[in-house]
Design an enzyme around this catalytic site. Sequence first.
Site, short mmCIF file in Angstrom:
data_model
loop_
_atom_site.label_atom_id
_atom_site.label_comp_id
_atom_site.label_asym_id
_atom_site.label_seq_id
_atom_site.Cartn_x
_atom_site.Cartn_y
_atom_site.Cartn_z
CE LYS A 41 -1.49 4.14 2.44
NZ LYS A 41 -1.65 3.00 3.54
CB SER A 66 -0.93 0.00 1.25
OG SER A 66 -2.13 -0.72 0.77
CE LYS A 88 -4.23 1.46 -1.01
NZ LYS A 88 -4.70 0.67 0.23
CB SER A 129 -4.60 1.69 3.75
OG SER A 129 -3.75 1.26 2.64
#
Length: 512
Positions: free
Chosen positions: A352, A182, A185, A240
């Site tokens: 993140k 993720s 992202k 997320s």
Amino acid sequence: MYNKRRILGLGLGLAVFMAQSVFANVTITPLDPPGTHQETNGTNHSNSPSGPDSSQGTNPSPDTGSQPGGNNGWQDSGNSGNQMPRSPLDTGNQTGSQTSGSTGQTQGMAYSGNYSTKSPVSITNGANSGGPDANQTNTSGQNSQAEIAAPTIAAESAILYDVTHDMVLFEKNADARMYPASITKLMTALLVLEHADLDKMVTFSKTAVTKLESGAVTLKLAEGDQVSVRDCLYGLILKSANEVANGLAEHVGGSIQGFADLMNAKAVALGCTNTHFVNPNGLNSSEHYSTCRDMVKIAKAAYENKAFCEISSTLSYTFPKTKNADARTLTPGHKMLNPEDARYYPGIIGGKTGYTSLAGNTLVTCTERDGVRLIAVVMKAKSTHYEDTKAMLDYGYAKTMAGQTGTGQAFHRWIADGNLWYFELADGSRLKGCFATIDGTDYAFDADGRMYTGWKSLDGVWYCFLTNGEMVKNGWMQDAGKWFYLGNDGRMVKNAMIDNQYYVGADGVWVQ
């Protein structure tokens, strides 16, 4: 004899206490007896002061007010009013604007060299090599800074990047191809912020809400749900949510594949050389990969975006009601953001998290302390991503606090002591009793290392330094109604014609 109105029309009538840039090409014709005085021709340049650079993290720049560097003209140097520092017109003890404690007497002033606060200098066996000037030497004769031990990182791949000084401080298998999960992202959010209106609505398609792996994190959005781009970005970064990534991709790129094409083009534009995206969320695919080195480039671009930083640093956000769920509060998955969590890291800007069965734990973290921004990336960790990240960040800030970067490297830097400014070399020594060029600007320092300001008589020659320390060159200075001209080497010109029109006498004053 000469028309003062013409002079003022050329720029000499600007602020009384400011260095003036007047002539595009100034010719200085000495009228001294041969051998008495010599000036060379010079090309005029802007004399607006720049001072030590304020963008350099561990190399702090002078502030405004009573500090040099924040004002184009003269500032009060402890005297009443906005008084000009002592000039060649004055008699007696000519100490200029020298701060208390200095005699103002300087003998044997020499040119020390050309230095940069932006490029690291290698320190080896008591000498500085590399950097902006390969022949700079360590005047102290020894390396005063003990090397800080590199961290031990358990993750398979990691990198620590000093954004402020544009250099990698630590890396481990940074070019190894990994599944990003993720942290993908970051790229998704960056492209959305660049291409979409935050107030427009995203309509979620059946593909967006169903093209997911089993167990993928979602916000339970359904086909037909409409959510603003702004709300979606918070859902993307804080929660997320994977269907949110799909919906944003379709909104911006027309389709998930179309958005993936935009992602890959952006990666190339950012200098990524070993990255390929096939989806906006980072779910498992053998064709979806990146490296720590490439991810730090993407993260750098993302955290240069003000809106992204605001979203990434948010601790609580209310996501609106949708078909399958009431309004809900989103909090960040990155534990180092939460002040109540033991893993909280002071100075964090954002970050993140990522995880899939193939990727393991991935983590991107951006922090800033004392003007130094660092980005840490960890990939293919096994529950050690926070410990690894903290170890790298601690290492990076320990090195910047010590003036070190990279193995055996350090920066030259400005040092403030109250209202006094010094220039410290990478080896810990200071410039003293010399002229020097620093980041393209000329300065001078007394025998104790203090930066000069004001009018100074050095080795019998008059110079003028702005309040930020910059040496005035190729420009006129006014003091007590008298005009003086400083040549291209900074020396006050005497008994010469300037531009074949304006005569300065033996005392350096323009004869009107």
